[in-house]
Design a protein around this motif. Structure first.
Motif, short mmCIF file in Angstrom:
data_model
loop_
_atom_site.label_atom_id
_atom_site.label_comp_id
_atom_site.label_asym_id
_atom_site.label_seq_id
_atom_site.Cartn_x
_atom_site.Cartn_y
_atom_site.Cartn_z
N ALA A 220 -4.66 3.04 7.56
CA ALA A 220 -3.59 2.37 8.32
C ALA A 220 -2.77 3.41 9.09
CB ALA A 220 -2.70 1.56 7.38
N ILE A 221 -2.44 4.50 8.45
CA ILE A 221 -1.66 5.54 9.11
C ILE A 221 -2.45 6.16 10.25
CG2 ILE A 221 -0.57 7.81 8.83
CD1 ILE A 221 0.05 6.93 5.91
N LYS B 238 -7.03 14.51 3.37
CA LYS B 238 -7.92 13.52 2.75
C LYS B 238 -7.19 12.48 1.92
CE LYS B 238 -11.51 15.50 4.46
NZ LYS B 238 -11.91 15.04 5.78
N THR B 239 -5.87 12.64 1.75
CA THR B 239 -5.09 11.65 1.01
C THR B 239 -3.88 11.25 1.85
OG1 THR B 239 -3.66 13.24 -0.10
CG2 THR B 239 -5.74 12.67 -1.22
N THR B 240 -3.32 10.11 1.53
CA THR B 240 -2.13 9.64 2.23
C THR B 240 -0.99 10.62 2.10
OG1 THR B 240 -2.80 7.36 1.84
CG2 THR B 240 -0.48 7.73 2.38
N LYS B 241 -0.75 11.10 0.89
CA LYS B 241 0.34 12.04 0.65
C LYS B 241 0.14 13.32 1.45
CE LYS B 241 2.84 14.24 -3.22
NZ LYS B 241 3.95 14.67 -2.51
N ALA B 242 -1.08 13.85 1.45
CA ALA B 242 -1.37 15.08 2.20
C ALA B 242 -1.16 14.88 3.70
CB ALA B 242 -2.78 15.56 1.92
N LEU B 243 -1.59 13.75 4.21
CA LEU B 243 -1.43 13.45 5.63
C LEU B 243 0.05 13.38 6.01
CD1 LEU B 243 -2.63 12.62 8.39
CD2 LEU B 243 -2.51 10.26 7.59
N MET B 244 0.82 12.65 5.22
CA MET B 244 2.25 12.51 5.53
C MET B 244 2.97 13.85 5.38
SD MET B 244 2.66 9.54 6.72
CE MET B 244 4.44 9.35 6.77
N GLU B 245 2.56 14.66 4.41
CA GLU B 245 3.18 15.98 4.27
C GLU B 245 2.89 16.86 5.48
OE1 GLU B 245 1.72 17.39 0.50
OE2 GLU B 245 3.35 16.41 -0.61
N GLU B 246 1.66 16.83 5.98
CA GLU B 246 1.31 17.61 7.16
C GLU B 246 2.10 17.15 8.38
OE1 GLU B 246 -2.73 18.48 8.28
OE2 GLU B 246 -3.36 18.46 6.18
N GLN C 140 0.83 -1.20 0.00
CA GLN C 140 0.00 0.00 0.00
C GLN C 140 0.87 1.26 0.00
OE1 GLN C 140 -2.30 -0.55 3.58
NE2 GLN C 140 -3.83 -1.79 2.54
N PHE C 141 2.08 1.16 -0.49
CA PHE C 141 3.04 2.27 -0.41
C PHE C 141 2.86 3.32 -1.50
CE2 PHE C 141 4.81 -0.98 -3.08
CZ PHE C 141 5.38 -0.27 -4.12
N LEU C 142 2.24 2.98 -2.62
CA LEU C 142 2.13 3.93 -3.74
C LEU C 142 1.46 5.25 -3.35
CD1 LEU C 142 1.34 1.50 -6.69
CD2 LEU C 142 3.46 2.76 -6.27
N PRO C 143 0.44 5.26 -2.50
CA PRO C 143 -0.16 6.54 -2.12
C PRO C 143 0.80 7.48 -1.39
CG PRO C 143 -1.70 4.77 -1.71
CD PRO C 143 -0.39 4.13 -2.06
N LEU C 144 1.88 6.98 -0.85
CA LEU C 144 2.87 7.85 -0.22
C LEU C 144 3.43 8.86 -1.22
CD1 LEU C 144 4.89 5.27 1.91
CD2 LEU C 144 3.38 7.06 2.79
N PHE C 145 3.48 8.47 -2.48
CA PHE C 145 4.03 9.32 -3.53
C PHE C 145 2.97 10.21 -4.16
CE2 PHE C 145 6.46 5.30 -3.51
CZ PHE C 145 7.63 5.80 -2.94
N GLY C 146 1.69 9.85 -3.97
CA GLY C 146 0.59 10.67 -4.44
C GLY C 146 0.33 10.66 -5.93
N VAL D 186 -8.38 5.14 -5.55
CA VAL D 186 -9.07 5.73 -4.40
C VAL D 186 -9.12 4.73 -3.25
CG1 VAL D 186 -11.33 6.56 -3.59
CG2 VAL D 186 -10.40 7.38 -5.76
N ILE D 187 -9.40 3.48 -3.54
CA ILE D 187 -9.46 2.44 -2.50
C ILE D 187 -8.08 2.23 -1.89
CG2 ILE D 187 -9.82 -0.04 -2.09
CD1 ILE D 187 -12.15 0.17 -4.15
N LEU D 188 -7.05 2.13 -2.72
CA LEU D 188 -5.69 1.93 -2.21
C LEU D 188 -5.25 3.10 -1.33
CD1 LEU D 188 -3.10 0.20 -2.21
CD2 LEU D 188 -2.37 1.50 -4.23
N ASP D 189 -5.54 4.31 -1.78
CA ASP D 189 -5.17 5.49 -1.00
C ASP D 189 -5.91 5.51 0.33
OD1 ASP D 189 -3.73 8.05 -0.77
OD2 ASP D 189 -5.75 8.92 -0.81
N ARG D 190 -7.18 5.14 0.31
CA ARG D 190 -7.97 5.14 1.54
C ARG D 190 -7.49 4.06 2.51
NH1 ARG D 190 -9.50 5.99 5.68
NH2 ARG D 190 -11.58 6.48 6.40
N GLN D 191 -7.03 2.92 1.99
CA GLN D 191 -6.49 1.86 2.83
C GLN D 191 -5.21 2.33 3.53
OE1 GLN D 191 -6.17 -1.24 -0.12
NE2 GLN D 191 -8.06 -2.23 0.55
#
Length: 127
Positions: free
Chosen positions: A61-62, A78-86, A34-40, A52-57
């Motif tokens: 998890a985070i 609302k996205t994995t990338k946005a969350l990790m950036e914040e 599920q690492f791809l959403p880290l890159f956005g 959308v499903i992969l990003d939400r998973q």
């Protein structure tokens, strides 16, 4: 160890030791593929629905590894990338809040009498 068990082994991120927590959550996402959403960036061969499903998973998890106070501070992501950036912006880079937190921890260090151990008083770090 099953990947689902791994998530339960990750300490809740409470604002301290961000680099250590980040390493663990990234390792978990790689184990779960599920690492791809880290890159956005959605891969070209993936449908929008799958993305959308992969990003939400990954986002879920985070969030499950964040303490209540930390999760409250990043509710708008609302996205994995946005969350990790914040989280990275707030906890990885030197900031006034981070400096105050570290100074409080430093000022509350106490030497246990008769030992060479340092006791960190966590109670006095709360405002």
């Amino acid at each position: 160890m099953a990947p689902d068990d791994m998530l339960n082994k990750i300490d809740k991120f409470d604002g301290t030791d961000f680099e250590y927590w980040k390493m663990h959550i990234e390792d978990y996402l790689y184990q779960k593929n599920q690492f791809l959403p880290l890159f956005g960036k959605k891969p070209e061969n993936m449908s929008e629905e799958e993305w959308v499903i992969l990003d939400r998973q990954a986002l879920g998890a985070i969030r499950m590894t964040l303490s209540r106070n930390i999760a409250f501070n990043v509710l708008k992501a609302k996205t994995t990338k946005a969350l990790m950036e914040e989280l990275t912006e707030y906890y990885e880079k030197p900031s006034a809040v981070n400096k105050v937190h570290l100074m409080r921890r430093l000022f509350n260090l106490k030497m246990a009498e008769g030992t060479s151990e340092i006791i960190i008083s966590m109670n006095s770090t709360k405002s």
